[in-house]
Scaffold this motif. Sequence first.
Motif, PDB file in Angstrom:
ATOM      1  N   LYS A  66     -15.759  -4.970  -2.087  1.00  0.00           N
ATOM      2  CA  LYS A  66     -15.492  -4.668  -0.668  1.00  0.00           C
ATOM      3  C   LYS A  66     -16.738  -4.881   0.187  1.00  0.00           C
ATOM      4  O   LYS A  66     -17.812  -4.366  -0.124  1.00  0.00           O
ATOM      5  N   ASN A 125      -4.584  -6.023   6.850  1.00  0.00           N
ATOM      6  CA  ASN A 125      -3.631  -4.915   6.767  1.00  0.00           C
ATOM      7  C   ASN A 125      -2.400  -5.319   7.598  1.00  0.00           C
ATOM      8  O   ASN A 125      -2.266  -6.495   7.973  1.00  0.00           O
ATOM      9  N   SER A 126      -1.519  -4.376   7.907  1.00  0.00           N
ATOM     10  CA  SER A 126      -0.286  -4.730   8.642  1.00  0.00           C
ATOM     11  C   SER A 126      -0.574  -5.433   9.957  1.00  0.00           C
ATOM     12  O   SER A 126      -0.015  -6.498  10.248  1.00  0.00           O
ATOM     13  N   VAL A 145       0.853  -1.190   0.000  1.00  0.00           N
ATOM     14  CA  VAL A 145       0.000   0.000   0.000  1.00  0.00           C
ATOM     15  C   VAL A 145       0.890   1.241   0.000  1.00  0.00           C
ATOM     16  O   VAL A 145       1.748   1.405   0.877  1.00  0.00           O
ATOM     17  N   TYR A 183       3.122   6.760   2.098  1.00  0.00           N
ATOM     18  CA  TYR A 183       3.171   7.123   3.523  1.00  0.00           C
ATOM     19  C   TYR A 183       4.221   8.215   3.774  1.00  0.00           C
ATOM     20  O   TYR A 183       4.909   8.239   4.795  1.00  0.00           O
ATOM     21  N   LEU A 231      -8.014   1.921  -4.128  1.00  0.00           N
ATOM     22  CA  LEU A 231      -8.684   1.358  -2.954  1.00  0.00           C
ATOM     23  C   LEU A 231     -10.084   1.902  -2.716  1.00  0.00           C
ATOM     24  O   LEU A 231     -10.847   1.311  -1.956  1.00  0.00           O
ATOM     25  N   VAL A 255      -0.551  -4.515   2.769  1.00  0.00           N
ATOM     26  CA  VAL A 255       0.328  -4.051   3.844  1.00  0.00           C
ATOM     27  C   VAL A 255       0.930  -2.692   3.505  1.00  0.00           C
ATOM     28  O   VAL A 255       1.505  -2.502   2.435  1.00  0.00           O
ATOM     29  N   GLY A 256       0.769  -1.756   4.417  1.00  0.00           N
ATOM     30  CA  GLY A 256       1.382  -0.443   4.285  1.00  0.00           C
ATOM     31  C   GLY A 256       2.441  -0.253   5.360  1.00  0.00           C
ATOM     32  O   GLY A 256       3.637  -0.456   5.134  1.00  0.00           O
ATOM     33  N   LYS A 293      -0.379   4.499  -0.710  1.00  0.00           N
ATOM     34  CA  LYS A 293      -1.209   5.711  -0.725  1.00  0.00           C
ATOM     35  C   LYS A 293      -0.489   6.831   0.037  1.00  0.00           C
ATOM     36  O   LYS A 293       0.503   6.572   0.740  1.00  0.00           O
TER      37      LYS A 293
HETATM   38  C1  LIG Z   1      -4.286   1.849   4.216  1.00  0.00           C
HETATM   39  C2  LIG Z   1      -4.935   0.555   3.936  1.00  0.00           C
HETATM   40  C3  LIG Z   1      -4.265  -0.647   4.147  1.00  0.00           C
HETATM   41  C4  LIG Z   1      -2.878  -0.715   4.765  1.00  0.00           C
HETATM   42  O1  LIG Z   1      -2.947  -0.492   6.153  1.00  0.00           O
HETATM   43  P1  LIG Z   1      -1.617  -0.608   7.043  1.00  0.00           P
HETATM   44  O2  LIG Z   1      -2.064  -0.493   8.447  1.00  0.00           O
HETATM   45  O3  LIG Z   1      -0.751   0.547   6.661  1.00  0.00           O
HETATM   46  O4  LIG Z   1      -0.992  -1.908   6.711  1.00  0.00           O
HETATM   47  C5  LIG Z   1      -4.886  -1.823   3.782  1.00  0.00           C
HETATM   48  N1  LIG Z   1      -6.127  -1.812   3.245  1.00  0.00           N
HETATM   49  C6  LIG Z   1      -6.803  -0.681   3.034  1.00  0.00           C
HETATM   50  C7  LIG Z   1      -8.174  -0.730   2.448  1.00  0.00           C
HETATM   51  C8  LIG Z   1      -6.248   0.537   3.382  1.00  0.00           C
HETATM   52  O5  LIG Z   1      -6.933   1.668   3.187  1.00  0.00           O
END
Ligand SMILES: *Cc1c(COP(=O)(O)O)cnc(C)c1O
Length: 360
Positions: free
Chosen positions: A123, A194-195, A33, A39, A79, A211-212, A35
């Motif tokens: 989603k 997510n993370s 991720v 980061y 997203l 994963v961001g 966006k």
């Molecule tokens: C930002 C985001 C993530 C990543 O989240 P992290 O906590 O940074 O890993 C994953 N899925 C969606 C839909 C997001 O908006």
Amino acid sequence: MSRATLATIHLGALRSNLARVRELAGNARVMAVVKADGYGHGLERVARALAAADAFGVAAIGDGLRLRAAGISNRIVVLSGPDEPADLAELRRLELDAVIHHQSQVDWLAADRSGPPLRVWLKIDTGMHRLGFAPERVAEVHARLRALAGVDPDIVLMTHFAASDEFDGTLTARQVACFDAATADLPGAHALANSAGLLGWPAARGQWVRVGGLLYGLSVVAGQTGTDLGFAPAMTLSTKLISINRIQRGERIGYAAAWQCPDDMPVGVAAIGYGDGYPRSAPSGTPVLVGSTRAAIIGRVSMDLIAIDLRAVADARVGDHVVLWGRELPVEEIAAHAGTISYDLTCGMTRRVLFAEDDI
Ligand SMILES: *Cc1c(COP(=O)(O)O)cnc(C)c1O
């Protein structure tokens, strides 16, 4: 001469963090991720360093455009999908995947006759109540999308967690159960984590992880830094001391005269402030490194400057390197002082901050 304020991005850290994410993810594919300009680390820079990712996740079509213009050929997922009907042609032109989360988007797709099939991620709102279809509507929406000529029938099923960083909480387990029930009879890969979901909820791994934070070495787990979790910080924010003065006991420092000197003492001034993205909410006592010695900021953070208590740094000189966060000073620690999360700080770098890269 340009200002000394510098964000150094550690490309080696980005790469090793991706490798570590892959270890944790097992056979699941990894969406990196990126966006909010990666980061705050720089969108194109991060995407090049993470070229081994299976896909990139962006918040806006404009970020997809930037990545394609930079020659990035990986799968890219927007997203929040199309914001208006005209976005569909742009998504197709740029070969971007779209998350479909709302009936209005299904209607636009149904009315759209342009171009090759779009790849979509459906989603499901399993309890966060931000974006997504209610679980009871998923089968119907899924069937409708698969029947459209403008949609690739290989649809990924996804949801997003509200509190996966609470490893002993119950909400994530309920969200996973809700997702499993809503998707039990549907074909398609699953993308939940997510993370924090990847770290704390193995049952949520599915076929894709998104994963961001961990890729940047950032943690949202309370009381644990990215380093504690085995990841390497990918940003060091630094500047220089531009002044040192001895200020007398009882005198006050900076705007609102908010901090009073308890001693005759050396006070340093460093060239960074909220105009660069250092948080104005950071109170006196927030740590910095002067050279390799820990010191603390005193008084209000100004637009361009911070003041530093140099009583513990007797040998400090004008021109000394000051680190605001990085490998030796976890950004999570600064975020805790400033009343926010690490992501908020790295995302907050402003345009006047210079960026550099190294391979560490
Ligand atoms: C930002 C985001 C993530 C990543 O989240 P992290 O906590 O940074 O890993 C994953 N899925 C969606 C839909 C997001 O908006």
